[in-house]
Design an enzyme around this catalytic site. Sequence first.
Site, PDB file in Angstrom:
ATOM      1  N   GLU A 126      -4.615  -6.784  14.741  1.00 10.44           N
ATOM      2  CA  GLU A 126      -4.111  -5.473  14.334  1.00 10.44           C
ATOM      3  C   GLU A 126      -5.247  -4.447  14.408  1.00 10.44           C
ATOM      4  OE1 GLU A 126      -0.571  -4.914  11.473  1.00 10.44           O
ATOM      5  OE2 GLU A 126      -2.281  -4.342  10.255  1.00 10.44           O
ATOM      6  N   LYS A 178       9.590  -0.974  14.119  1.00  4.09           N
ATOM      7  CA  LYS A 178      10.162  -0.592  12.816  1.00  4.09           C
ATOM      8  C   LYS A 178      11.263   0.449  13.008  1.00  4.09           C
ATOM      9  CE  LYS A 178       5.918  -1.025  10.019  1.00  4.09           C
ATOM     10  NZ  LYS A 178       4.943  -0.329   9.193  1.00  4.09           N
ATOM     11  N   LYS A 196       0.833  -1.195   0.000  1.00  5.81           N
ATOM     12  CA  LYS A 196       0.000   0.000   0.000  1.00  5.81           C
ATOM     13  C   LYS A 196       0.873   1.252   0.000  1.00  5.81           C
ATOM     14  CE  LYS A 196      -3.514   2.373   2.700  1.00  5.81           C
ATOM     15  NZ  LYS A 196      -4.457   2.339   3.804  1.00  5.81           N
ATOM     16  N   HIS A 223      -4.629 -33.406  16.959  1.00  6.10           N
ATOM     17  CA  HIS A 223      -3.493 -34.210  17.390  1.00  6.10           C
ATOM     18  C   HIS A 223      -2.370 -33.324  17.909  1.00  6.10           C
ATOM     19  CE1 HIS A 223      -5.272 -37.918  15.848  1.00  6.10           C
ATOM     20  NE2 HIS A 223      -5.851 -37.094  14.991  1.00  6.10           N
ATOM     21  N   GLU A 266      10.499  -4.666   4.660  1.00  8.70           N
ATOM     22  CA  GLU A 266      10.652  -6.056   4.214  1.00  8.70           C
ATOM     23  C   GLU A 266      10.355  -6.181   2.718  1.00  8.70           C
ATOM     24  OE1 GLU A 266       8.939  -4.996   6.821  1.00  8.70           O
ATOM     25  OE2 GLU A 266       8.924  -6.464   8.463  1.00  8.70           O
ATOM     26  N   GLY A 317      -4.797  -1.879   4.997  1.00  9.31           N
ATOM     27  CA  GLY A 317      -4.012  -3.018   4.514  1.00  9.31           C
ATOM     28  C   GLY A 317      -4.710  -4.351   4.746  1.00  9.31           C
ATOM     29  N   ARG A 318      -5.210  -4.565   5.958  1.00  9.56           N
ATOM     30  CA  ARG A 318      -5.826  -5.864   6.279  1.00  9.56           C
ATOM     31  C   ARG A 318      -7.232  -6.006   5.699  1.00  9.56           C
ATOM     32  NH1 ARG A 318      -4.609  -2.612  10.394  1.00  9.56           N
ATOM     33  NH2 ARG A 318      -6.238  -1.795  11.742  1.00  9.56           N
TER      34      ARG A 318
END
Length: 522
Positions: A351, A491, A204, A382, A210, A265-266
């Site tokens: 978030e 950050k 965005k 399991h 990253e 973003g999400r």
Amino acid sequence: MTAAAFVRCDRAPAWAELRAYFEGSGRRLDLRRAFAEDPRRFERWSQPAPHVFADLSKNLIDAHTESLLLKLAERCGLGAQRDAMFGGQAINSSEQRQVMHFLLRQPELRAAQALAAELQAVQSTGQAMLTYAEQVRADPGITDVVNIGIGGSDLGPCMAVQALEEFRLPGKRFHFISNVDGHALSSLLAQLQPRSTLFLIASKTFTTAETMANAHSARRWFEAQLGAQAPALLPRHFAALTTNVSAAAEFGIKTCLGFWDWVGGRYSLMSAIGLPLAIAIGSERWRQLLAGAHAMDEHFRTAPLAQNLPVRLGLLDVWYRNFHGFASRCVAPYHSRLARWPAYLQQLEMESNGKRVDALGQALSYATAPVIWGEPGTNGQHAFFQMLHQGTSVVPVEFVLVRHPAHELVDQHSQLLANGLAQAQALMLGRAHAGGHRDFPGNRPSTVLLLERLDPASLGALIALQEHRVFTSGAIWGINSFDQWGVELGKVLAADLEPRLRSGDEAGLDASTAGLMARLRA
Ligand code: F6P
């Protein structure tokens, strides 16, 4: 949320009433007794919604609790807050932004809706994205599509491409690179041919460290592989999905598919960020995804609160978090193609609602987002279901069951569904044995979300359901569900530490960080 609409939930009379009811008889609700006393409990606590049927009956809730929760919702202005979002008000107050992901899937303007310019931009941009997606689909020269992005620019498309595998175009592979950890990118690059690879740089902001590190490494690899031909070929092999068109152009990208700052973003899967999915499933199915989400948007926008599935789930979240004190929710999709569903929901819920101040910046005295975690069934059975059945903490579980599988192994699908049902049943019923190790306390809550099929429309609806459920609890808690200041500090510190790690400059660092840095440099 607008300041005018703001009422702190813990100051609403219904909050005190809920507390009193919980301390009185509410906390002692026994599901086994509730089912025995009310043969219609399943019908009463089922909630159909577009593409999703929800069984809420195995939750620790009764009619009185729900009526108090609805009263709380009214007092906290849930309906007004919802209308403010759909009306295009800047409810993301700390960033002065509108919150309009619903517009990405809205086919036409509603009567009296004043967002004509935005909707037109959505539609023409969406069309441009689909034209590009179809172009890539028709291009046999592109065999590998690599999405480079993180957080909302990764989790949604990655989850959805996997979920809709059945509808994926054969002959193309999809890869998702998110982590700055070079292990992921370097082993992928070793398998790729630059001439048959399309890199989608999904960010965005086009500034995320990253993503930029991976994008630059990918471009360096591309240039090293193709030498003098690289500059001419680059435009065909790199595209950007971003709101920051100028930064993408500066990077050297010519194909830029844009979106807007009012898409968080999400919440961005149905914007240009969904391009890998659009390439995978094609325009028609992409439109089905949007239609499914839109149907759920309309349900949330118009259904009375008492029959509104996102609202009922969000209110249940408040009841569990603030009154029962349950600190987490386990997400158990009984469909291996929903393997990334828990991770997707982690960002969406945590978030959005992992906040300790209200929308006006005042500290809260009550809990907000639970921890979201999980794995597909039956694998989870399991691993951690032991703790869900017999541990000391109660963890509500949210199952997703899908009626029709996308394979021919019908018996195995029955086995899978039987396991999902059995786990929900075991959590509720428990089992009294001779005492000790083999006792199951039971009375542990769960919800089942049932889909007919895992297809574009149902996935779209399931996503929108979760978005609006997070909206609901966030609105009751009085927080801004649409900012994420909590990711900033790490950050900033990482940007400070990176050159120090290279140079060994420990000046002013705390002893632990300095000690670890020294060991890493040794
Ligand atoms: O983790 C913080 C965050 O801003 C998320 O909200 C977002 O989805 C992610 O980083 C990626 O951001 P961008 O799409 O701008 O690269």
